[in-house]
Design a protein around this motif. Structure first.
Motif, PDB file in Angstrom:
ATOM      1  N   GLU A 211       0.810  -1.221   0.000  1.00  0.00           N
ATOM      2  CA  GLU A 211       0.000   0.000   0.000  1.00  0.00           C
ATOM      3  C   GLU A 211       0.839   1.265   0.000  1.00  0.00           C
ATOM      4  O   GLU A 211       0.303   2.362  -0.074  1.00  0.00           O
ATOM      5  CB  GLU A 211      -0.914   0.004   1.236  1.00  0.00           C
ATOM      6  N   ARG A 212       2.144   1.122   0.117  1.00  0.00           N
ATOM      7  CA  ARG A 212       2.963   2.328   0.232  1.00  0.00           C
ATOM      8  C   ARG A 212       3.091   3.068  -1.103  1.00  0.00           C
ATOM      9  O   ARG A 212       2.986   2.475  -2.170  1.00  0.00           O
ATOM     10  CB  ARG A 212       4.351   1.966   0.766  1.00  0.00           C
ATOM     11  N   ASP A 213       3.362   4.346  -0.993  1.00  0.00           N
ATOM     12  CA  ASP A 213       3.368   5.203  -2.177  1.00  0.00           C
ATOM     13  C   ASP A 213       4.431   4.799  -3.185  1.00  0.00           C
ATOM     14  O   ASP A 213       4.190   4.789  -4.390  1.00  0.00           O
ATOM     15  CB  ASP A 213       3.602   6.663  -1.759  1.00  0.00           C
ATOM     16  N   HIS A 214       5.619   4.450  -2.675  1.00  0.00           N
ATOM     17  CA  HIS A 214       6.713   4.185  -3.626  1.00  0.00           C
ATOM     18  C   HIS A 214       6.409   2.937  -4.462  1.00  0.00           C
ATOM     19  O   HIS A 214       6.842   2.838  -5.605  1.00  0.00           O
ATOM     20  CB  HIS A 214       8.053   4.056  -2.903  1.00  0.00           C
ATOM     21  N   VAL A 215       5.642   1.999  -3.895  1.00  0.00           N
ATOM     22  CA  VAL A 215       5.289   0.803  -4.660  1.00  0.00           C
ATOM     23  C   VAL A 215       4.316   1.177  -5.785  1.00  0.00           C
ATOM     24  O   VAL A 215       4.469   0.747  -6.925  1.00  0.00           O
ATOM     25  CB  VAL A 215       4.668  -0.263  -3.733  1.00  0.00           C
ATOM     26  N   ARG A 216       3.360   2.045  -5.444  1.00  0.00           N
ATOM     27  CA  ARG A 216       2.409   2.476  -6.465  1.00  0.00           C
ATOM     28  C   ARG A 216       3.135   3.248  -7.571  1.00  0.00           C
ATOM     29  O   ARG A 216       2.888   3.047  -8.761  1.00  0.00           O
ATOM     30  CB  ARG A 216       1.329   3.349  -5.820  1.00  0.00           C
ATOM     31  N   ALA A 220       3.388   2.302 -11.424  1.00  0.00           N
ATOM     32  CA  ALA A 220       2.935   3.247 -12.442  1.00  0.00           C
ATOM     33  C   ALA A 220       4.002   3.451 -13.513  1.00  0.00           C
ATOM     34  O   ALA A 220       3.696   3.658 -14.680  1.00  0.00           O
ATOM     35  CB  ALA A 220       2.579   4.574 -11.786  1.00  0.00           C
ATOM     36  N   PHE A 221       5.275   3.356 -13.104  1.00  0.00           N
ATOM     37  CA  PHE A 221       6.354   3.503 -14.075  1.00  0.00           C
ATOM     38  C   PHE A 221       6.602   2.213 -14.852  1.00  0.00           C
ATOM     39  O   PHE A 221       7.555   2.129 -15.611  1.00  0.00           O
ATOM     40  CB  PHE A 221       7.642   3.944 -13.371  1.00  0.00           C
ATOM     41  N   GLY A 222       5.787   1.184 -14.601  1.00  0.00           N
ATOM     42  CA  GLY A 222       5.889  -0.039 -15.377  1.00  0.00           C
ATOM     43  C   GLY A 222       6.935  -1.012 -14.907  1.00  0.00           C
ATOM     44  O   GLY A 222       7.446  -1.818 -15.680  1.00  0.00           O
ATOM     45  N   SER A 223       7.271  -0.967 -13.633  1.00  0.00           N
ATOM     46  CA  SER A 223       8.226  -1.928 -13.103  1.00  0.00           C
ATOM     47  C   SER A 223       7.628  -3.329 -13.163  1.00  0.00           C
ATOM     48  O   SER A 223       6.489  -3.531 -12.773  1.00  0.00           O
ATOM     49  CB  SER A 223       8.538  -1.536 -11.659  1.00  0.00           C
ATOM     50  N   PRO A 224       8.394  -4.330 -13.678  1.00  0.00           N
ATOM     51  CA  PRO A 224       7.834  -5.678 -13.780  1.00  0.00           C
ATOM     52  C   PRO A 224       7.538  -6.245 -12.395  1.00  0.00           C
ATOM     53  O   PRO A 224       8.256  -5.956 -11.439  1.00  0.00           O
ATOM     54  CB  PRO A 224       8.925  -6.475 -14.497  1.00  0.00           C
ATOM     55  N   PRO A 225       6.490  -7.083 -12.297  1.00  0.00           N
ATOM     56  CA  PRO A 225       6.015  -7.552 -10.990  1.00  0.00           C
ATOM     57  C   PRO A 225       7.101  -8.202 -10.144  1.00  0.00           C
ATOM     58  O   PRO A 225       7.180  -7.945  -8.941  1.00  0.00           O
ATOM     59  CB  PRO A 225       4.927  -8.571 -11.350  1.00  0.00           C
TER      60      PRO A 225
END
Lengths: 317, 295
Positions: A211-216, A220-225
């Motif tokens: 839930e943290r912002d940096h993960v979102r 959003a920048f398309g980091s692979p899962p």
């Protein structure tokens, strides 16, 4: 250098803890414990025989002196001989602790890995049916007694009432097939019992990090899962995970597999501890309690150092 | 003066308190209500045993060895002909006795010491309590039970004493953390400023604000206690008088090879039902009482 100073300070801080544990267990087990004088003597002993045996057992010495003796035993790791078998306690434990480790480690590792996998699956479908199903199954698994799991698995896998694939009791580490034959059912039982707790724990930790912002932002920048999970989530979950794992280890190494070992007749440290409890074998019990306390302090130290490794913000001061 | 001030500061009727919101949420939580009902049924069974309404013939030999399931013996009889179902129901009372006694005492001790330590955090009292927590957590549980059983020399409640003296630590740690948070808040500062003594602040202003933690912790300790009872009784370290699910499971090991599973089935199903219901209840309470979700 910093780390070394930190470790020394932590070890010093562990001294009161070890003193507390040993004092508590010594008072309960030895001071209030069973008096073996008449158990060891023959019929109609003379007063001198009684006095001599009590002297041998150390019963005539003051409390503090006997406690000091225990501490010395702990420092030199020389706990004397078992009351029950006469074997040296040190060699008894040296023989049984590796068995316990070989017994419990596969289940411990598998239980944690599967727990992380299920927790990830649940967390990635949060609120939808896979999540609900997994979490309901976790509560279901947590509610079954370890004892019942052992019995049912024994009946199911090891007797003619079920599949009859494995031996009910015994242990062997001569070669790999022998080891696998004996370790499979206990491992299944350990995994089954631990999985519910592990899944819940890991899911809670992972959901909080997701839930943290940096993960979102990273998403959003398309980091692979996978990269997202390894770099942005797992690393930040490290502290609670380290705490959980390091603090289970002392309990596993000594006495943790007590139920498993007594049920499957496996000659590990848990069975040694159980037999010492039942027969009141104080030299063995004193060794087990003392060593567990020392391992506990070591676990505290390792956890503190690992916190520093995974999180540079944690100060060693 | 300080008393009326404290009362005025309390919630006026019509205001949504944490408890009212929680009750509202719990009433809409179907799984939680179901769990509560199941626990209620078990409690009723236990009360019936205590009042002598049923399961009083648990120790009598009323049938033949390993009698089959019948109208008279709902789940058959055991190795010496005692009614398994009656023994299972009687054990429900034992489980509640162990669970309630241990959970009430352990949570009360944990709350008290945790609150005092948290309120005086940084001082020597806090250090002593933290040291005690560390010491107790570092002693292996089975050894603690055995040691206390030795020290109390066949006292029938030595298992209860052992569980209380180990299970309070979790509550104490949680409450200590919460109280450290609470003591920095304005209402505690205000109470201190008008000269309320520390003991009164802890009992009147701080501890009531940890009740939601205590309630959840109570259900969890209850579950731990009955699960531990089963293992300890099986190992011969637990219940010494009467009957319990652990003793039934221990009895059942004599019957596996003969293919008799009634003891195992009855004891483990009753145990599972109660533990599952309590676990669900603990989850429901946690959801309902979590102030972050109540907001």
């Amino acid at each position: 250098m910093d780390v070394l100073r930190f470790a020394l300070r932590k070890l010093l801080a562990g001294v009161p803890l070890i003193l507390g544990v040993t004092l508590l267990s010594f008072t309960l087990m030895v001071h209030f414990g069973p008096d073996r004088t008449f158990e060891l003597l023959g019929k109609n002993p003379t007063t001198e025989q009684i006095a001599e045996l009590r002297h041998q057992l150390g019963y005539d010495q003051p409390f503090l002196l006997r406690y000091g003796q225990y501490l010395r035993e702990l420092l030199t790791l020389d706990f004397g001989h078992s009351d029950a078998t006469g074997e040296k306690v040190a060699s008894l434990l040296a023989r049984s602790i590796p068995v316990s480790l070989a017994l419990v480690l596969p289940g411990f590792v598998l239980g944690n890995l599967l727990g992380v996998a299920l927790a990830l699956l649940a967390a990635s479908c949060r609120g939808r049916w896979p999540d609900r199903l997994i979490m309901a199954a976790a509560v279901f698994g947590m509610s079954i007694s370890f004892l019942v799991v052992i019995f049912v698995f024994q009946i199911w896998f090891c007797t003619s009432h079920g599949l009859d694939l494995f031996p009910v009791r015994g242990w062997g580490m001569a070669d790999v097939p022998d080891y696998l034959r004996h370790v499979t059912v206990p491992t299944l039982a350990v995994v089954f019992v631990a999985l519910g707790y592990n899944t819940r724990f890991y899911r809670a930790v992972i959901v909080e990090e997701m839930e943290r912002d940096h993960v979102r932002t990273a998403r959003a920048f398309g980091s692979p899962p996978l990269r997202l999970f390894c770099r942005d989530i797992l690393k930040n979950c490290a502290i609670p995970i380290i705490t959980r794992i390091t603090f289970t280890i002392p309990a596993i190494v000594i006495g943790g597999a007590l139920l498993l070992e007594t049920s499957f007749g496996i000659p590990g440290a848990g069975k040694v501890t159980y037999e010492a409890i039942i027969s009141g074998d104080q030299p063995v019990l004193k060794a087990v309690v003392g060593l567990t306390a020392m391992l506990f302090v070591a676990a505290l130290l390792v956890a503190d150092i690992l916190y520093r490794v995974v999180d540079p913000r944690v100060s060693l001061e | 003066m300080s008393r009326s001030a404290a009362r005025d500061a309390g919630d006026s009727p019509g205001h949504d308190t944490l408890w009212r919101l929680a009750a509202h949420k719990l009433l809409r939580d179907r799984a939680g209500l179901l769990a509560l009902a199941v626990v209620g049924i078990y409690l009723l069974a236990a009360i019936g045993v205590w009042l002598g309404w049923w399961a009083q013939e648990w120790a009598l030999i009323t049938g033949s060895k390993w009698g089959p399931v019948s109208a008279e013996h709902w789940f058959g009889t055991n190795i010496i002909g005692q009614d398994i179902f009656q023994r299972g129901i009687y054990s429900t009372a034992t489980a509640f006795q162990v669970g309630l006694l241990v959970a009430v005492l352990a949570v009360a001790i944990g709350a008290l010491l945790g609150a005092v330590a948290g309120f005086l955090a940084g001082g020597w009292v806090d250090e002593v309590v933290l040291w005690l927590l560390g010491v107790i957590d570092a002693v292996p549980f089975y050894l603690m039970v055995a040691a206390i059983a030795f020290a109390l020399a066949d006292y029938p409640y030595s298992m209860h004493v052992a569980m209380v003296s180990t299970f309070w630590t979790g509550t104490a740690r949680l409450v200590r953390g919460e109280v450290i948070k609470l003591r920095g808040l304005e209402f505690v500062e205000a109470a201190r400023a008008i000269g309320v003594p520390g003991v009164t602040i802890i009992f009147r202003h701080v501890l009531p604000n940890t009740f939601h933690i205590l309630l959840v912790k109570f259900t969890l300790v209850f579950v731990d206690a009955i699960k531990s009872e089963v293992v300890l009784s099986f190992l011969g370290l637990g219940v010494k008088e009467g009957m319990s699910w652990g003793l039934m499971l221990s009895e059942s090991t004599l019957e596996f090879l003969a293919g008799q599973f009634n003891n195992l089935i009855v004891a483990s199903s009753l145990l599972f039902g109660l533990v599952f219901a309590f676990n669900m209840l603990a989850d429901a309470l946690q959801d309902a009482l979590d102030p972050r979700r109540a907001a």
